[in-house]
Motif scaffolding. Sequence first.
Motif, mmCIF file in Angstrom:
data_model
loop_
_atom_site.group_PDB
_atom_site.id
_atom_site.type_symbol
_atom_site.label_atom_id
_atom_site.label_comp_id
_atom_site.label_asym_id
_atom_site.label_seq_id
_atom_site.Cartn_x
_atom_site.Cartn_y
_atom_site.Cartn_z
ATOM 1 N N MET A 1 0.842 -1.170 0.000
ATOM 2 C CA MET A 1 0.000 0.000 0.000
ATOM 3 C C MET A 1 0.890 1.236 0.000
ATOM 4 O O MET A 1 1.849 1.317 0.743
ATOM 5 C CB MET A 1 -0.884 0.040 1.243
ATOM 6 C CG MET A 1 -1.790 -1.124 1.417
ATOM 7 S SD MET A 1 -3.071 -1.035 0.176
ATOM 8 C CE MET A 1 -3.788 -2.615 0.371
ATOM 9 N N THR A 2 0.531 2.176 -0.851
ATOM 10 C CA THR A 2 1.261 3.437 -0.904
ATOM 11 C C THR A 2 0.263 4.577 -0.879
ATOM 12 O O THR A 2 -0.928 4.382 -1.082
ATOM 13 C CB THR A 2 2.108 3.547 -2.196
ATOM 14 O OG1 THR A 2 1.237 3.488 -3.331
ATOM 15 C CG2 THR A 2 3.118 2.416 -2.284
ATOM 16 N N THR A 3 0.762 5.764 -0.667
ATOM 17 C CA THR A 3 -0.102 6.937 -0.693
ATOM 18 C C THR A 3 -0.544 7.196 -2.129
ATOM 19 O O THR A 3 0.101 6.759 -3.090
ATOM 20 C CB THR A 3 0.632 8.170 -0.145
ATOM 21 O OG1 THR A 3 1.773 8.423 -0.968
ATOM 22 C CG2 THR A 3 1.056 7.956 1.290
ATOM 23 N N TYR A 89 -11.159 6.496 5.029
ATOM 24 C CA TYR A 89 -11.079 6.979 6.400
ATOM 25 C C TYR A 89 -9.643 7.037 6.913
ATOM 26 O O TYR A 89 -9.339 7.792 7.816
ATOM 27 C CB TYR A 89 -11.873 6.068 7.346
ATOM 28 C CG TYR A 89 -13.357 6.104 7.134
ATOM 29 C CD1 TYR A 89 -14.059 7.293 7.220
ATOM 30 C CD2 TYR A 89 -14.053 4.945 6.864
ATOM 31 C CE1 TYR A 89 -15.432 7.325 7.044
ATOM 32 C CE2 TYR A 89 -15.423 4.964 6.676
ATOM 33 C CZ TYR A 89 -16.112 6.155 6.773
ATOM 34 O OH TYR A 89 -17.451 6.184 6.594
ATOM 35 N N GLU A 90 -8.783 6.205 6.397
ATOM 36 C CA GLU A 90 -7.457 6.040 6.971
ATOM 37 C C GLU A 90 -6.489 7.112 6.477
ATOM 38 O O GLU A 90 -6.443 7.425 5.307
ATOM 39 C CB GLU A 90 -6.899 4.656 6.629
ATOM 40 C CG GLU A 90 -7.866 3.512 6.817
ATOM 41 C CD GLU A 90 -8.525 3.436 8.185
ATOM 42 O OE1 GLU A 90 -7.986 3.977 9.162
ATOM 43 O OE2 GLU A 90 -9.602 2.842 8.271
ATOM 44 N N TYR A 91 -5.700 7.641 7.383
ATOM 45 C CA TYR A 91 -4.699 8.642 7.034
ATOM 46 C C TYR A 91 -3.345 8.007 6.743
ATOM 47 O O TYR A 91 -2.544 8.550 6.016
ATOM 48 C CB TYR A 91 -4.550 9.666 8.165
ATOM 49 C CG TYR A 91 -5.750 10.566 8.293
ATOM 50 C CD1 TYR A 91 -5.970 11.594 7.387
ATOM 51 C CD2 TYR A 91 -6.667 10.382 9.308
ATOM 52 C CE1 TYR A 91 -7.069 12.411 7.488
ATOM 53 C CE2 TYR A 91 -7.776 11.194 9.421
ATOM 54 C CZ TYR A 91 -7.974 12.213 8.511
ATOM 55 O OH TYR A 91 -9.067 13.010 8.616
ATOM 56 N N LEU A 92 -3.088 6.862 7.342
ATOM 57 C CA LEU A 92 -1.802 6.206 7.176
ATOM 58 C C LEU A 92 -1.941 4.946 6.315
ATOM 59 O O LEU A 92 -2.858 4.152 6.539
ATOM 60 C CB LEU A 92 -1.214 5.814 8.529
ATOM 61 C CG LEU A 92 -0.949 6.963 9.498
ATOM 62 C CD1 LEU A 92 -0.528 6.416 10.852
ATOM 63 C CD2 LEU A 92 0.107 7.901 8.934
ATOM 64 N N PRO A 93 -1.052 4.755 5.358
ATOM 65 C CA PRO A 93 -1.126 3.552 4.518
ATOM 66 C C PRO A 93 -1.055 2.257 5.321
ATOM 67 O O PRO A 93 -1.702 1.278 4.974
ATOM 68 C CB PRO A 93 0.082 3.679 3.591
ATOM 69 C CG PRO A 93 0.399 5.130 3.565
ATOM 70 C CD PRO A 93 0.006 5.658 4.918
ATOM 71 N N VAL A 95 -2.314 1.595 8.216
ATOM 72 C CA VAL A 95 -3.631 1.308 8.792
ATOM 73 C C VAL A 95 -4.557 0.777 7.705
ATOM 74 O O VAL A 95 -5.292 -0.192 7.910
ATOM 75 C CB VAL A 95 -4.227 2.561 9.469
ATOM 76 C CG1 VAL A 95 -5.629 2.280 9.983
ATOM 77 C CG2 VAL A 95 -3.329 3.034 10.590
ATOM 78 N N HIS A 96 -4.503 1.377 6.529
ATOM 79 C CA HIS A 96 -5.335 0.908 5.418
ATOM 80 C C HIS A 96 -4.942 -0.527 5.034
ATOM 81 O O HIS A 96 -5.810 -1.366 4.782
ATOM 82 C CB HIS A 96 -5.205 1.835 4.217
ATOM 83 C CG HIS A 96 -6.090 1.449 3.086
ATOM 84 N ND1 HIS A 96 -7.455 1.652 3.118
ATOM 85 C CD2 HIS A 96 -5.828 0.832 1.913
ATOM 86 C CE1 HIS A 96 -7.988 1.190 1.999
ATOM 87 N NE2 HIS A 96 -7.019 0.692 1.261
ATOM 88 N N GLU A 97 -3.652 -0.798 5.007
ATOM 89 C CA GLU A 97 -3.179 -2.150 4.692
ATOM 90 C C GLU A 97 -3.725 -3.155 5.698
ATOM 91 O O GLU A 97 -4.170 -4.248 5.331
ATOM 92 C CB GLU A 97 -1.651 -2.186 4.689
ATOM 93 C CG GLU A 97 -1.078 -3.543 4.339
ATOM 94 C CD GLU A 97 0.437 -3.542 4.308
ATOM 95 O OE1 GLU A 97 1.000 -4.605 4.005
ATOM 96 O OE2 GLU A 97 1.071 -2.502 4.582
ATOM 97 N N ALA A 98 -3.731 -2.796 6.963
ATOM 98 C CA ALA A 98 -4.274 -3.681 7.996
ATOM 99 C C ALA A 98 -5.768 -3.919 7.780
ATOM 100 O O ALA A 98 -6.256 -5.048 7.939
ATOM 101 C CB ALA A 98 -4.021 -3.094 9.380
ATOM 102 N N MET A 99 -6.507 -2.885 7.387
ATOM 103 C CA MET A 99 -7.940 -3.035 7.142
ATOM 104 C C MET A 99 -8.211 -3.942 5.927
ATOM 105 O O MET A 99 -9.152 -4.725 5.929
ATOM 106 C CB MET A 99 -8.598 -1.664 6.922
ATOM 107 C CG MET A 99 -8.611 -0.780 8.146
ATOM 108 S SD MET A 99 -9.577 -1.481 9.491
ATOM 109 C CE MET A 99 -8.289 -1.796 10.672
ATOM 110 N N VAL A 100 -7.369 -3.833 4.890
ATOM 111 C CA VAL A 100 -7.510 -4.700 3.726
ATOM 112 C C VAL A 100 -7.252 -6.153 4.132
ATOM 113 O O VAL A 100 -7.999 -7.064 3.742
ATOM 114 C CB VAL A 100 -6.557 -4.272 2.586
ATOM 115 C CG1 VAL A 100 -6.490 -5.325 1.496
ATOM 116 C CG2 VAL A 100 -7.004 -2.935 2.005
#
Length: 127
Positions: A1-3, A89-93, A95-100
């Motif tokens: 995951m990247t910005t 919703y996520e500001y940090l990649p 955190v988004h990676e964890a949600m995926v």
Amino acid sequence: MTTAGLQDRDVAVPLLQRLRGGFATVKKVWADGGYTGSLTDWARIALGLDVEIVRRPDEAKGFVLLRRRWIVERTLAWLVNSRRLARDYEYLPVVHEAMVKWAMIRIMARRVAAAAEPQAEEAPAQA
């Protein structure tokens, strides 16, 4: 995951290096036309990966189902069904990676449970 501010082709080299480090048995990677060029040769020589570019036929008009590309689109559609991933919703990649990962674990757990269900029904009833 990247910005979102990073181009895919700019992060392809470190991504493929991480892939090779974590999954030594992977032999082939499919990519879209944006990765055409020296990346395929570099990946073959440096990492032993066969990067196959999935191209849209030149004569194609309108929607064309591209071999292998639909797998990514289907997976993204599954992920959007997760309420947490439906919006950004996520500001940090990280955190988004964890949600995926969490969403994919949920999807796979449901599939495993559904596959195990018919076996339980086929067992003879105990008296």
